[in-house]
Design a protein around this motif. Structure first.
Motif, PDB file in Angstrom:
ATOM      1  N   TRP A  79       0.964  -1.123   0.143  1.00 42.05           N
ATOM      2  CA  TRP A  79       0.094  -0.048   0.012  1.00 42.05           C
ATOM      3  C   TRP A  79       0.903   1.249   0.147  1.00 42.05           C
ATOM      4  O   TRP A  79       1.650   1.536   0.790  1.00 42.05           O
ATOM      5  CB  TRP A  79      -0.768  -0.066   1.295  1.00 42.05           C
ATOM      6  CG  TRP A  79      -1.847  -1.178   1.301  1.00 42.05           C
ATOM      7  CD1 TRP A  79      -1.910  -2.310   1.900  1.00 42.05           C
ATOM      8  CD2 TRP A  79      -3.106  -1.019   0.357  1.00 42.05           C
ATOM      9  NE1 TRP A  79      -3.236  -2.984   1.527  1.00 42.05           N
ATOM     10  CE2 TRP A  79      -3.861  -2.245   0.585  1.00 42.05           C
ATOM     11  CE3 TRP A  79      -3.874  -0.148  -0.638  1.00 42.05           C
ATOM     12  CZ2 TRP A  79      -4.825  -2.567  -0.118  1.00 42.05           C
ATOM     13  CZ3 TRP A  79      -4.828  -0.760  -1.138  1.00 42.05           C
ATOM     14  CH2 TRP A  79      -5.415  -1.848  -0.791  1.00 42.05           C
ATOM     15  N   GLN A  82      -2.945   2.989   1.918  1.00 42.29           N
ATOM     16  CA  GLN A  82      -4.033   2.223   2.038  1.00 42.29           C
ATOM     17  C   GLN A  82      -5.757   3.124   2.207  1.00 42.29           C
ATOM     18  O   GLN A  82      -6.471   2.671   1.856  1.00 42.29           O
ATOM     19  CB  GLN A  82      -3.974   1.518   3.212  1.00 42.29           C
ATOM     20  CG  GLN A  82      -5.024   0.116   3.304  1.00 42.29           C
ATOM     21  CD  GLN A  82      -4.561  -1.061   4.247  1.00 42.29           C
ATOM     22  OE1 GLN A  82      -3.934  -0.936   4.969  1.00 42.29           O
ATOM     23  NE2 GLN A  82      -5.690  -1.791   4.016  1.00 42.29           N
ATOM     24  N   SER A  83      -5.380   4.098   2.955  1.00 40.19           N
ATOM     25  CA  SER A  83      -6.746   4.945   3.064  1.00 40.19           C
ATOM     26  C   SER A  83      -7.273   5.293   1.731  1.00 40.19           C
ATOM     27  O   SER A  83      -8.359   5.611   1.784  1.00 40.19           O
ATOM     28  CB  SER A  83      -6.332   6.306   4.086  1.00 40.19           C
ATOM     29  OG  SER A  83      -5.615   7.329   3.389  1.00 40.19           O
ATOM     30  N   THR A  84      -6.552   5.669   0.742  1.00 35.64           N
ATOM     31  CA  THR A  84      -6.853   5.914  -0.764  1.00 35.64           C
ATOM     32  C   THR A  84      -7.030   4.963  -1.538  1.00 35.64           C
ATOM     33  O   THR A  84      -7.253   5.177  -2.729  1.00 35.64           O
ATOM     34  CB  THR A  84      -6.180   7.159  -1.102  1.00 35.64           C
ATOM     35  OG1 THR A  84      -4.805   6.639  -1.246  1.00 35.64           O
ATOM     36  CG2 THR A  84      -6.082   8.372  -0.238  1.00 35.64           C
ATOM     37  N   ARG A  85      -6.557   3.722  -1.178  1.00 36.75           N
ATOM     38  CA  ARG A  85      -6.706   2.571  -1.966  1.00 36.75           C
ATOM     39  C   ARG A  85      -5.567   2.420  -2.943  1.00 36.75           C
ATOM     40  O   ARG A  85      -6.023   2.311  -4.105  1.00 36.75           O
ATOM     41  CB  ARG A  85      -8.181   2.001  -2.385  1.00 36.75           C
ATOM     42  CG  ARG A  85      -9.204   1.935  -1.397  1.00 36.75           C
ATOM     43  CD  ARG A  85     -10.291   1.590  -1.955  1.00 36.75           C
ATOM     44  NE  ARG A  85     -11.336   1.639  -0.846  1.00 36.75           N
ATOM     45  CZ  ARG A  85     -12.534   1.275  -1.050  1.00 36.75           C
ATOM     46  NH1 ARG A  85     -13.199   1.217  -2.399  1.00 36.75           N
ATOM     47  NH2 ARG A  85     -13.527   1.253  -0.187  1.00 36.75           N
ATOM     48  N   TRP A  86      -4.465   3.210  -2.788  1.00 38.39           N
ATOM     49  CA  TRP A  86      -3.269   3.194  -3.619  1.00 38.39           C
ATOM     50  C   TRP A  86      -2.338   2.106  -3.521  1.00 38.39           C
ATOM     51  O   TRP A  86      -1.690   2.205  -2.583  1.00 38.39           O
ATOM     52  CB  TRP A  86      -2.639   4.500  -3.446  1.00 38.39           C
ATOM     53  CG  TRP A  86      -1.584   4.832  -4.249  1.00 38.39           C
ATOM     54  CD1 TRP A  86      -1.067   3.998  -5.368  1.00 38.39           C
ATOM     55  CD2 TRP A  86      -0.637   5.932  -4.494  1.00 38.39           C
ATOM     56  NE1 TRP A  86       0.003   4.611  -5.775  1.00 38.39           N
ATOM     57  CE2 TRP A  86       0.149   5.848  -5.259  1.00 38.39           C
ATOM     58  CE3 TRP A  86      -0.975   7.125  -3.783  1.00 38.39           C
ATOM     59  CZ2 TRP A  86       0.955   6.770  -5.848  1.00 38.39           C
ATOM     60  CZ3 TRP A  86      -0.014   8.381  -4.023  1.00 38.39           C
ATOM     61  CH2 TRP A  86       0.994   8.077  -4.996  1.00 38.39           C
ATOM     62  N   LEU A  87      -2.506   0.861  -4.391  1.00 29.57           N
ATOM     63  CA  LEU A  87      -1.539  -0.214  -4.273  1.00 29.57           C
ATOM     64  C   LEU A  87      -0.756  -0.343  -5.334  1.00 29.57           C
ATOM     65  O   LEU A  87      -1.032   0.152  -6.615  1.00 29.57           O
ATOM     66  CB  LEU A  87      -2.827  -1.402  -4.226  1.00 29.57           C
ATOM     67  CG  LEU A  87      -2.042  -2.749  -4.229  1.00 29.57           C
ATOM     68  CD1 LEU A  87      -1.846  -3.055  -2.627  1.00 29.57           C
ATOM     69  CD2 LEU A  87      -2.958  -3.908  -4.614  1.00 29.57           C
ATOM     70  N   TYR A 119      -9.294  -7.209  -4.148  1.00 27.83           N
ATOM     71  CA  TYR A 119      -9.415  -5.757  -3.656  1.00 27.83           C
ATOM     72  C   TYR A 119     -10.320  -4.937  -4.303  1.00 27.83           C
ATOM     73  O   TYR A 119     -10.587  -5.024  -5.568  1.00 27.83           O
ATOM     74  CB  TYR A 119      -8.247  -4.874  -3.516  1.00 27.83           C
ATOM     75  CG  TYR A 119      -7.171  -5.574  -2.473  1.00 27.83           C
ATOM     76  CD1 TYR A 119      -7.335  -5.529  -1.150  1.00 27.83           C
ATOM     77  CD2 TYR A 119      -5.964  -6.158  -3.133  1.00 27.83           C
ATOM     78  CE1 TYR A 119      -6.472  -6.336  -0.330  1.00 27.83           C
ATOM     79  CE2 TYR A 119      -5.257  -6.659  -2.226  1.00 27.83           C
ATOM     80  CZ  TYR A 119      -5.599  -6.779  -1.044  1.00 27.83           C
ATOM     81  OH  TYR A 119      -4.313  -7.359   0.021  1.00 27.83           O
ATOM     82  N   GLU A 120     -11.216  -4.103  -3.845  1.00 28.75           N
ATOM     83  CA  GLU A 120     -12.090  -3.044  -4.383  1.00 28.75           C
ATOM     84  C   GLU A 120     -11.125  -1.827  -4.797  1.00 28.75           C
ATOM     85  O   GLU A 120     -10.991  -0.915  -3.815  1.00 28.75           O
ATOM     86  CB  GLU A 120     -13.178  -2.535  -3.489  1.00 28.75           C
ATOM     87  CG  GLU A 120     -14.189  -1.867  -4.069  1.00 28.75           C
ATOM     88  CD  GLU A 120     -15.253  -1.435  -3.253  1.00 28.75           C
ATOM     89  OE1 GLU A 120     -15.828  -0.147  -3.506  1.00 28.75           O
ATOM     90  OE2 GLU A 120     -15.889  -2.063  -2.341  1.00 28.75           O
ATOM     91  N   LEU A 121     -10.456  -1.767  -5.719  1.00 34.92           N
ATOM     92  CA  LEU A 121      -9.583  -0.864  -6.342  1.00 34.92           C
ATOM     93  C   LEU A 121      -9.871  -0.458  -7.521  1.00 34.92           C
ATOM     94  O   LEU A 121     -10.583  -1.042  -8.306  1.00 34.92           O
ATOM     95  CB  LEU A 121      -8.165  -1.469  -6.607  1.00 34.92           C
ATOM     96  CG  LEU A 121      -7.295  -2.169  -5.283  1.00 34.92           C
ATOM     97  CD1 LEU A 121      -6.108  -3.059  -5.816  1.00 34.92           C
ATOM     98  CD2 LEU A 121      -7.023  -1.106  -4.318  1.00 34.92           C
TER      99      LEU A 121
END
Length: 186
Positions: A79, A82-87, A119-121
């Protein structure tokens, strides 16, 4: 476990710990193209077991790459935020004999497809440098777009290189021809 013909992405087996440690920290030919401007932080076998090897055994954010029955590298994700779902994803192929054979592209294709399912990305990214043209071609071959170029920020062997950020959006991935069709999540 993710499978594409003779390529398997899987959790590490307990008996592979020494082999993986050896490939990463002792026979580290891979480091010549994987951010060689940053020194490899050596880990003892004990700390390797507690850190990366534990992640490879659990399989949540790292998997071993097996090609034709041989362990040839590993994949990871982390991550950036992770709070903004940036993987972000990463790949290491240990030996040059496996470079340029599309093993990495096939492995990343399975891995990215799996991560979009898991993941919901909306986006998955990959960062490389201009001194690794194979990785640049791999990212582009996967349908990733170059989203950023930090010019001349990597200094290595007396020369400056660019840091390159690539990314692919979920809808781009789902509509592309490179998305995995043979993957099996076990």
């Amino acid at each position: 476990m993710l499978i594409d013909g003779d390529l398997t992405l899987r959790c590490a087996h307990s008996g592979e710990r020494n082999e993986l440690w050896q490939q990463i920290f002792m026979n580290n030919e891979w480091k010549a193209l994987d951010a060689p401007y940053t020194p490899l932080e050596y880990q003892s076998r004990f700390y390797f077991r507690l850190n990366l090897f534990r992640r490879l055994k659990e399989g949540d954010n790292a998997l071993v790459i097996e090609h034709k029955g041989n362990v040839v590298g590993y994949l990871s994700c982390y991550w950036e935020d992770q709070s903004t779902r940036w993987l972000e994803v990463g790949i290491t192929l240990f030996q040059s004999q496996n470079w340029g054979k599309r093993i990495g592209r096939r492995a990343l294709r399975l891995w990215i497809g799996h991560l979009f399912i898991k993941y919901e990305l909306q986006r998955i990214g990959l960062t490389t440098w201009s001194g690794n043209p194979r990785m640049m071609r791999c990212a582009e071959g996967l349908g990733m777009q170059q989203e950023g170029c930090l010019r001349k920020v990597r200094f290595y062997q007396g020369k400056y290189y660019d840091s390159l950020r690539y990314g692919v959006l979920r809808d781009e991935w789902e509509s592309s021809k490179v998305r995995p069709s043979l993957a099996q999540v076990c």
